[in-house]
Design an enzyme around this catalytic site. Sequence first.
Site, short mmCIF file in Angstrom:
data_model
loop_
_atom_site.label_atom_id
_atom_site.label_comp_id
_atom_site.label_asym_id
_atom_site.label_seq_id
_atom_site.Cartn_x
_atom_site.Cartn_y
_atom_site.Cartn_z
N HIS A 107 0.85 -1.21 0.00
CA HIS A 107 0.00 0.00 0.00
C HIS A 107 0.89 1.26 0.00
CE1 HIS A 107 -3.79 -2.00 0.52
NE2 HIS A 107 -3.67 -2.28 1.80
N SER A 137 -16.12 2.56 1.83
CA SER A 137 -15.60 1.23 2.14
C SER A 137 -14.72 1.28 3.39
CB SER A 137 -14.82 0.70 0.94
OG SER A 137 -14.38 -0.61 1.18
N ARG A 268 -17.33 -6.91 1.52
CA ARG A 268 -18.53 -6.25 2.06
C ARG A 268 -19.62 -6.27 1.01
NH1 ARG A 268 -20.97 -1.19 2.39
NH2 ARG A 268 -19.57 -0.45 0.76
P1 A3P Z 1 -16.77 -2.43 -0.47
O1 A3P Z 1 -16.52 -2.09 0.96
O2 A3P Z 1 -17.20 -1.22 -1.26
O3 A3P Z 1 -17.71 -3.56 -0.66
P2 A3P Z 1 -9.40 -3.99 -0.39
O4 A3P Z 1 -9.32 -5.39 -0.89
O5 A3P Z 1 -8.48 -3.05 -1.06
O6 A3P Z 1 -9.38 -3.94 1.11
O7 A3P Z 1 -10.84 -3.44 -0.84
C1 A3P Z 1 -12.02 -3.94 -0.27
C2 A3P Z 1 -13.17 -3.59 -1.20
O8 A3P Z 1 -13.13 -4.43 -2.36
C3 A3P Z 1 -14.50 -3.83 -0.53
O9 A3P Z 1 -15.39 -2.87 -1.12
C4 A3P Z 1 -14.79 -5.25 -0.98
O10 A3P Z 1 -16.13 -5.63 -0.86
C5 A3P Z 1 -14.33 -5.18 -2.43
N1 A3P Z 1 -14.05 -6.50 -3.01
C6 A3P Z 1 -13.46 -7.57 -2.43
N2 A3P Z 1 -13.40 -8.60 -3.29
C7 A3P Z 1 -13.95 -8.19 -4.44
C8 A3P Z 1 -14.19 -8.82 -5.70
N3 A3P Z 1 -13.84 -10.07 -5.93
N4 A3P Z 1 -14.79 -8.07 -6.66
C9 A3P Z 1 -15.14 -6.80 -6.44
N5 A3P Z 1 -14.96 -6.15 -5.27
C10 A3P Z 1 -14.37 -6.83 -4.28
#
Ligand code: A3P
Length: 305
Positions: A107, A137, A268
């Site tokens: 990150h 998010s 989520r």
């Molecule tokens: P939301 O909170 O909007 O649902 P990171 O992986 O960088 O922590 O980001 C998390 C975000 O990516 C969350 O967004 C999560 O639900 C979403 N996410 C995780 N897996 C995913 C997938 N396979 N396709 C699309 N979005 C995904």
Amino acid sequence: PRRDDWVLQPLYQYQGFWYFQDYLIGLLAAQENFKPQPSDIVICTYPKTGTTWLKALAYTIVTRSRFSDSENPLLIKAPHDCVPFFEIDAARNTSNRDPQVPLVATHIPYTSLPTSISESGCKLVYLCRDPKDVLISMWHFLRGKLPEGIDKDTYINLNNSFEIFCEGIASNGPYWDHVSGYWKASVESPEKVLFLVYEDLKKDTVSIVRKLAEFMGYPFTPEEETRGVVQEIVELCSFDSLKNLKANTSGVYSPDSPYTIRNTEFFRKGTTGDWKNYFNEEMAARLDQIIEEKLNGSGFSFLSR
Ligand code: A3P
């Protein structure tokens, strides 16, 4: 400088970005000690922009000739265990890498990456996302971190979270500087840095997965195309599929460390535009305007894409 008004933990400023203390320790250790292989590909993201999804896709693409579908480690191992963050490994002085998989993640903003990365000639893949959805998010994620019995609306309410995000005070923020650093690098060295956007990935996952595979040096063969391998990867890594894999419905990421997160917390809603359920028009317009102004001159814009 230090800010105590950020939720959960104080944030410290380093090289123009804000971090919580344990993360900053890892970043400094990585700047000192991280040694990538020249063949490594680094998955770079700002938190909550789709890191877990991109890790799953990149991992499946690069390992597809090693494992049959039913043996894919993603079925039993969470994406964050398949592709570890090198700064979190550095903080703990461990390596969770599988030496046969040329993928690591971070990150860290572009301008603070360990110099060993540019020296080694590694390729980088960056994924960003509409700032309004990133904020929503993150807001949900942080609220989930509050101990039982604490009033979420007092400690992490949407208005405060919005105000400090707009000021650029966020873990690994300002978000706009994170995005513009990688954007500029992708313009200067398109063969080294691939810049992707979550909304595009959602809209046309198949095309972007092809582009990602090609960029990483693992293009799909005509025979694989005929067999529908791209579609299978897209399906395996889709939100509903990943979320329901046993590896992700239980277990924690980075146990016994300050970064412990339940694997379920990475999934989520997985949609675009969820901010519309939370922001009023004025908030949305204000954040859009701030981001546009900050990105002005960089050549990238979230609005005019
Ligand atoms: P939301 O909170 O909007 O649902 P990171 O992986 O960088 O922590 O980001 C998390 C975000 O990516 C969350 O967004 C999560 O639900 C979403 N996410 C995780 N897996 C995913 C997938 N396979 N396709 C699309 N979005 C995904």
